[in-house]
Design an enzyme around this catalytic site. Sequence first.
Site, short mmCIF file in Angstrom:
data_model
loop_
_atom_site.label_atom_id
_atom_site.label_comp_id
_atom_site.label_asym_id
_atom_site.label_seq_id
_atom_site.Cartn_x
_atom_site.Cartn_y
_atom_site.Cartn_z
N LYS A 124 -31.54 -61.39 17.65
CA LYS A 124 -32.28 -61.00 16.52
C LYS A 124 -31.77 -61.50 15.37
CE LYS A 124 -32.65 -56.01 18.30
NZ LYS A 124 -33.61 -56.02 19.28
N GLU A 208 -29.33 -54.09 8.74
CA GLU A 208 -30.74 -54.16 8.00
C GLU A 208 -30.94 -52.95 7.20
OE1 GLU A 208 -33.85 -54.24 10.74
OE2 GLU A 208 -33.49 -56.34 11.35
N HIS A 243 -35.64 -44.76 18.94
CA HIS A 243 -36.05 -46.30 18.53
C HIS A 243 -36.62 -46.99 20.10
CE1 HIS A 243 -33.76 -45.96 15.23
NE2 HIS A 243 -32.62 -45.95 15.94
N ARG A 299 -41.10 -62.26 25.93
CA ARG A 299 -41.39 -61.72 27.42
C ARG A 299 -42.61 -60.91 27.49
NH1 ARG A 299 -40.18 -56.28 26.85
NH2 ARG A 299 -38.57 -55.89 25.31
P1 ADP Z 1 -35.05 -53.20 20.37
O1 ADP Z 1 -34.90 -54.55 20.63
O2 ADP Z 1 -34.34 -52.14 21.05
O3 ADP Z 1 -36.64 -53.07 20.38
P2 ADP Z 1 -35.99 -53.46 17.43
O4 ADP Z 1 -35.18 -54.14 16.29
O5 ADP Z 1 -37.10 -53.69 17.86
O6 ADP Z 1 -34.91 -53.19 18.65
O7 ADP Z 1 -36.14 -51.81 16.87
C1 ADP Z 1 -36.33 -50.93 17.43
C2 ADP Z 1 -37.11 -49.88 16.61
O8 ADP Z 1 -36.29 -49.21 15.60
C3 ADP Z 1 -38.45 -50.43 15.84
O9 ADP Z 1 -39.58 -50.37 16.82
C4 ADP Z 1 -38.38 -49.59 14.66
O10 ADP Z 1 -39.22 -48.45 14.88
C5 ADP Z 1 -37.06 -49.23 14.40
N1 ADP Z 1 -36.44 -49.97 13.61
C6 ADP Z 1 -35.87 -51.23 13.76
N2 ADP Z 1 -35.66 -51.70 12.74
C7 ADP Z 1 -35.98 -50.87 11.41
C8 ADP Z 1 -35.63 -51.29 10.05
N3 ADP Z 1 -35.00 -52.20 9.43
N4 ADP Z 1 -35.92 -49.82 9.40
C9 ADP Z 1 -36.74 -48.96 9.99
N5 ADP Z 1 -36.86 -48.90 11.28
C10 ADP Z 1 -36.44 -49.97 12.20
P1 ADP Z 2 -41.04 -53.17 24.95
O1 ADP Z 2 -40.55 -53.55 23.71
O2 ADP Z 2 -41.67 -54.05 25.84
O3 ADP Z 2 -41.50 -51.87 24.90
P2 ADP Z 2 -38.52 -52.15 25.22
O4 ADP Z 2 -37.68 -52.69 24.38
O5 ADP Z 2 -38.90 -50.64 25.49
O6 ADP Z 2 -39.75 -52.93 25.62
O7 ADP Z 2 -37.93 -52.42 26.74
C1 ADP Z 2 -38.71 -52.57 28.02
C2 ADP Z 2 -37.78 -52.31 29.17
O8 ADP Z 2 -36.57 -53.08 29.50
C3 ADP Z 2 -37.29 -50.82 28.95
O9 ADP Z 2 -36.98 -50.39 30.27
C4 ADP Z 2 -35.67 -51.31 28.63
O10 ADP Z 2 -34.68 -50.21 28.68
C5 ADP Z 2 -35.51 -52.51 29.05
N1 ADP Z 2 -34.70 -53.52 28.26
C6 ADP Z 2 -35.00 -54.00 27.14
N2 ADP Z 2 -34.39 -54.94 26.81
C7 ADP Z 2 -33.24 -55.11 27.74
C8 ADP Z 2 -32.16 -55.78 27.82
N3 ADP Z 2 -31.78 -56.89 27.07
N4 ADP Z 2 -31.51 -55.70 28.92
C9 ADP Z 2 -31.61 -54.77 29.89
N5 ADP Z 2 -32.77 -53.87 29.84
C10 ADP Z 2 -33.72 -54.13 28.67
MG MG Z 3 -38.11 -54.23 19.84
#
Ligand code: ADP
Ligand code: ADP
Ligand code: MG
Length: 667
Positions: A124, A208, A243, A299
């Site tokens: 990220k 953030e 999240h 992905r």
């Molecule tokens: P992940 O890799 O777990 O998907 P993300 O960075 O996509 O992590 O964040 C997951 C969720 O958290 C986002 O879908 C959003 O709803 C919330 N989120 C992420 N960043 C922010 C932010 N700066 N402010 C508010 N909500 C956030």
């Molecule tokens: P999407 O953004 O496609 O909805 P998620 O962030 O919810 O994906 O993650 C998709 C799936 O992969 C979930 O089952 C989550 O727990 C798993 N996952 C996501 N990122 C990782 C990671 N870096 N390592 C292991 N599992 C992950």
């Molecule tokens: Mg995400």
Amino acid sequence: MDRSKLYRRFRTLLIANRGEIACRVIRTARAMGLRTVAVYSEADRDAMHVALADEAVLLGPARARDSYLNVERLLEAARKTGAEAVHPGYGFLSENAEFAQACLEAGLVFVGPTAEMMTAMGSKSGSKALMEKAGVPLVPGYHGEAQDDATLANAANKIGFPILVKASAGGGGRGMRIVRSTDELAPAIVSAKREAKAAFGDDRMLIEKYVDNPRHIEVQIIGDSHGNLLSLFERECTLQRRHQKVIEEAPSPTLNAAQRETVCAAARKAAGAVNYVGAGTIEFVSDGKDVFFIEMNTRLQVEHPVTELITGIDLVEWQLRVAFGEALPLRQDEIKLNGHAVEARVYAENPTRNFMPSVGRISTWRLPAETGGLRIDAGYREGDTVSPYYDAMLAKMIAWAPTRDIAIDRLNRGLLDSDVRGIVTNIPFLSALITHPKVRANAIDTGFIERELADLTQSAPAPGELELCAAVAAIVDDERKAAQTDASSPWQTFGWMPVGRRQRSFAFRVGHGPEQKITLNYGSGPSTLAIGERELAFTVVPKEGGFDLTLDGVKSSVAAVIDGHELYLRTRNGRFDLHWVDPFGGESEEHVGEDKIAAPLPGTVVAVLAEEGAKLEKGAPILTLEVMKMEQTLRAPFAGVLKSIRCKVGDIVQEGVELAVVEPSGE
Ligand code: ADP
Ligand code: ADP
Ligand code: MG
């Protein structure tokens, strides 16, 4: 690097994943005439993806790191089966650049971007630096290299609270904490780091600004190895818990056409910055006005079906064709948005117990047919076991319709028509969620589920006349079916038509509620059911999964599942779980001492948060378990004193093991 080395035609595909996504990829690969190879762990010997594939290779023990995350074993499985390409699915190794590189070096096509692109976009922090340069709008924050406490604290103070602490390598909502003030910062960083280290082997953090009442909007993109890059419209995934997405839809009901074009253009710019190849998603948060880049997922995503349903494109087919080295088959202006699609993630979890994952054997798995705009991507079948080792997502249910409103109704109907037993699922919760007036009106933000939880997890209505009669009908029908195979059963002789008039009494209860009594009168003449003073004529016509019950002249359809003394009914009034209090069954009330804090599932103790002898408020944290990669904090069930702690950090504990004892105060 010569791209023809990376992407070329292949005929055998290994799917380095499990569950619904492995099944989903196999389905399209098979339709394209490819030979498919599944891989599995010892816990997944009988799993659906293994049964679907042409060949399957055992990787190793259940633990992901010994099986699905074991690169050596995966490459060996490819060698053994003559696989020429690897599809990583999502999760596991899908965003692991070393794995993509190892595939390349082993002479395999990796269905996805190159290791370089993944390295650039996978973290990220790194991707934010890149987007900053490309002029894509970002959430204000810190994504530098330095990770010492002082730097992070300074950054947080400068950005201004509330902030979000995030694992740079994060995914699935893990390793992320909202922090509202300076004194919350240090403990949040410690716990986020611990979770990130365990889940991703990397505990680097970024900070953030927390966007208030945010919406999640993301754009599907796909690029080929000839320099073409397309956006396939956006999805909105604002309904989240911790999240983690719960409901996703496409297009976003929040954006107008101009905003849609703006966000799609920003996504193309973001992916264009690395000449991206393969399917990917650019994620944004929105404050309702503007959108800010948060991360790219290099992905296929869980929620890709909603995009498929509004564009008519099979994304897995396109992924595979890109991996063959083909050019994308359409131009940007040929991609059309048609109708609306909504997806719900069906999990083995209990919404009324803080969404605790539920493990065990799926004794009943009845989902509606995939007709009339309904699609189901499942990874489990009846008889399968949900193990505690992996993500608890069982399936996705997706509905398409010309409008959002009808898509929601179709999805809801699909959920209502589903019966899954043996484990607890979130199906009733999903149904309550998508039909909530505020969801219908799109008056939501990512905090919606948390705020409305009580409303969304309300217990079922009390069983009425219809349900009590249905319960009796279900038992009698079940006994009759058993009698057809068991000559010693009384129903064999009596059936519905014994000689003379007979009576049989039943009692049912819901949870710890009062017993409700009902009497079946049968024999010569029509059978009736009596509840209190009321006597009702009825008829039962058995059918697949239940029966038609006519009561007082109204016929209605009942779905019924009987598991010992537990009855599960679905009537026009909703879902009902009834316990049959059998007069001959030797009812024994199971007594679980509430003062004992037991492991709800197998897990690892990662923190002990209270000391023996400490005075605890009701709900005070006692210890944290890591269960299925998520941290679960066990809390005091009532105010009292912590009498003993029976575990220490690092202990691996089995389900039901007593971890602590609380003595209630004031007794
Ligand atoms: P992940 O890799 O777990 O998907 P993300 O960075 O996509 O992590 O964040 C997951 C969720 O958290 C986002 O879908 C959003 O709803 C919330 N989120 C992420 N960043 C922010 C932010 N700066 N402010 C508010 N909500 C956030
Ligand atoms: P999407 O953004 O496609 O909805 P998620 O962030 O919810 O994906 O993650 C998709 C799936 O992969 C979930 O089952 C989550 O727990 C798993 N996952 C996501 N990122 C990782 C990671 N870096 N390592 C292991 N599992 C992950
Ligand atoms: Mg995400």
